[in-house]
Design an enzyme around this catalytic site. Sequence first.
Site, mmCIF file in Angstrom:
data_model
loop_
_atom_site.group_PDB
_atom_site.id
_atom_site.type_symbol
_atom_site.label_atom_id
_atom_site.label_comp_id
_atom_site.label_asym_id
_atom_site.label_seq_id
_atom_site.Cartn_x
_atom_site.Cartn_y
_atom_site.Cartn_z
ATOM 1 N N GLY A 135 34.940 45.351 38.332
ATOM 2 C CA GLY A 135 34.044 44.292 38.217
ATOM 3 C C GLY A 135 33.821 43.616 39.612
ATOM 4 N N ARG A 136 34.690 43.332 40.329
ATOM 5 C CA ARG A 136 34.677 42.514 41.513
ATOM 6 C C ARG A 136 34.013 43.414 42.549
ATOM 7 N NH1 ARG A 136 39.736 43.663 39.873
ATOM 8 N NH2 ARG A 136 41.232 44.379 41.179
ATOM 9 N N HIS A 190 36.089 17.748 57.916
ATOM 10 C CA HIS A 190 36.237 16.372 57.444
ATOM 11 C C HIS A 190 37.087 16.336 56.216
ATOM 12 C CE1 HIS A 190 33.514 14.595 60.499
ATOM 13 N NE2 HIS A 190 32.692 15.901 60.258
ATOM 14 N N GLU A 219 33.253 34.890 27.094
ATOM 15 C CA GLU A 219 32.470 33.968 27.761
ATOM 16 C C GLU A 219 31.102 34.620 27.880
ATOM 17 O OE1 GLU A 219 36.426 33.623 29.733
ATOM 18 O OE2 GLU A 219 35.299 35.324 29.048
ATOM 19 N N LYS A 251 43.499 36.218 27.874
ATOM 20 C CA LYS A 251 42.575 36.329 26.886
ATOM 21 C C LYS A 251 43.014 36.580 25.649
ATOM 22 C CE LYS A 251 39.437 39.073 30.128
ATOM 23 N NZ LYS A 251 38.735 40.313 30.117
ATOM 24 N N GLU A 285 42.578 38.926 42.978
ATOM 25 C CA GLU A 285 42.699 39.900 41.779
ATOM 26 C C GLU A 285 43.128 41.121 42.432
ATOM 27 O OE1 GLU A 285 40.005 38.926 38.165
ATOM 28 O OE2 GLU A 285 39.136 41.156 39.019
#
Length: 546
Positions: A268-269, A385, A213, A513, A354
């Site tokens: 990464g996270r 709401h 990506e 992937k 993850e």
Amino acid sequence: MSALSDSPEPITNSPEWQVLAAHREAIAGQSIRALFDADPDRFKRFSIEAADLLLDYSRNHITADTMALLIALAEKAGMSAAIAAMFAGDAINYTEQRPALHVALRSPDADNDYTRAVHATLDRMEQFVNAVTTWEWKGYRGDPITDVVNIGIGGSDLGPAMVYTALASHHLDGIRCHFVSNVDPVHLEQVLENLDPASTLFVIASKSFTTMETSLNAEAARRWFLEANPHEQDLTKHFVAVSANVEKAQAFGIDADNVFPLWDWVGGRYSLWSAIGLPVALGIGMNNFRALLGGGHAMDEHFRTASAAENLPVILAMLECWYLNFWGAQSHAVLPYAQSLHLFPAFLQQLDMESLGKSVTRDGEALDTATGGIIWGSAGTNGQHSFHQLLHQGTHLVPADFIAVAKSDSPNREQHVQLLANCFAQGQALMNGKSRDEAKAEQVAQGMLEKDADALAPHKAIAGNRPSNTLLLDSLTPASLGSLIAAYEHKVYAQSVILGINAFDQWGVELGKVLSREIHEALSGAGETSAFDASTNALINRCKQQ
């Protein structure tokens, strides 16, 4: 191998687990409301302050005995040793034989190889940020940079985008940051529509510089720039990278001096504290970015040194395990009553799901426990709401975290007071509910006939007895936000320790992937395909017809 990779007896076989299960049955009939009535000091007993955060966990299905049993379970799982192992740099990501040292990213000390590399990178970031924000860095036409576009995905997008959005009151004048992640070309096109290539800086955030990506969006951004200015040598003035692959970045057209490093000991996270946070630093200034790191470090120290009974992230982890494994909860709502934090639930979805979306133990055996819950939510009061109806009257048990900020950045004090009132009222309503008799009496008092009120009462009754936590920040600053993020990071790790799973790998992400590459070839090729299952074949062929 780390000591954490040993094959312990399943935690569900432990006496501590069995005692907790029996305790759950014993207190099943108690209401949280009654527990408050019986103990005027309940808030004081079940609240804690640490690193700019106040956690009120008094509105839970817990007693002092419950917490003692949960602490015993956590220690049975090796909580103290696991925390020490992370800070020591042990390979607690044992499937990839790596440490998980995001805590080193926010350490103020440079006393080992990890932290020395971190501080060297922070110094490079500071030089670059100062050059851009003081207009010393110029685009190809001599213009200062006015817009920064971060191109990444997952941890290279969610964390920085959330932090930049949350700290809107700290944005620098003259710099706007944008975040592009979706491979859908519309995402990038919408961002670039009103930007000027001569004053736009792209940050390409990809450890490998090959993430599908990010690579596709980076190439599209490169084409957009070259359409306005065909001189490739000028790419160095408008593209920088955060990556471990310097060669790939250079081949793209980025100067090696403008490639900021990433390390394999940071997932990464957990990476927003690293050079992945470069767009944040460009948007709020390096001093504020360092304050964010300082807030994270303050929570690190609390997590490292506090006992389980006084440890805010461990308490959050124990409560989550309590509801997922002993009460049958399947999801957890995160409800920030601060519009600036509206991306926080999405950030936590990756961090939590993850990390905890696993189905085998450390030794590869199938789990017989629930691991992570489904994390969801949105900013209050919007959620009131929409989905709060399910929280109050639905059949699902959904524990909730309310996040509130005592002091607003807005001068409109009255609306902020209304926001806080709604936040605290929702927690109270989840706990108290409304009985049928109360619902009936309410309608009769308003003039409704008794028989009509009796018929309506079941529909207006609210069971209550729904658990929640409230996290209160005095104000939303870089430091307090850093502390909040780190608290949830450590909560996730502590939860993984109790359950005996690896919080730092994500092999499930890889399968899609691989399959997407095969399907891409089929979509791009001539003629119909029959290489996949009937559903996939039909969908591919239908799209090719269009």
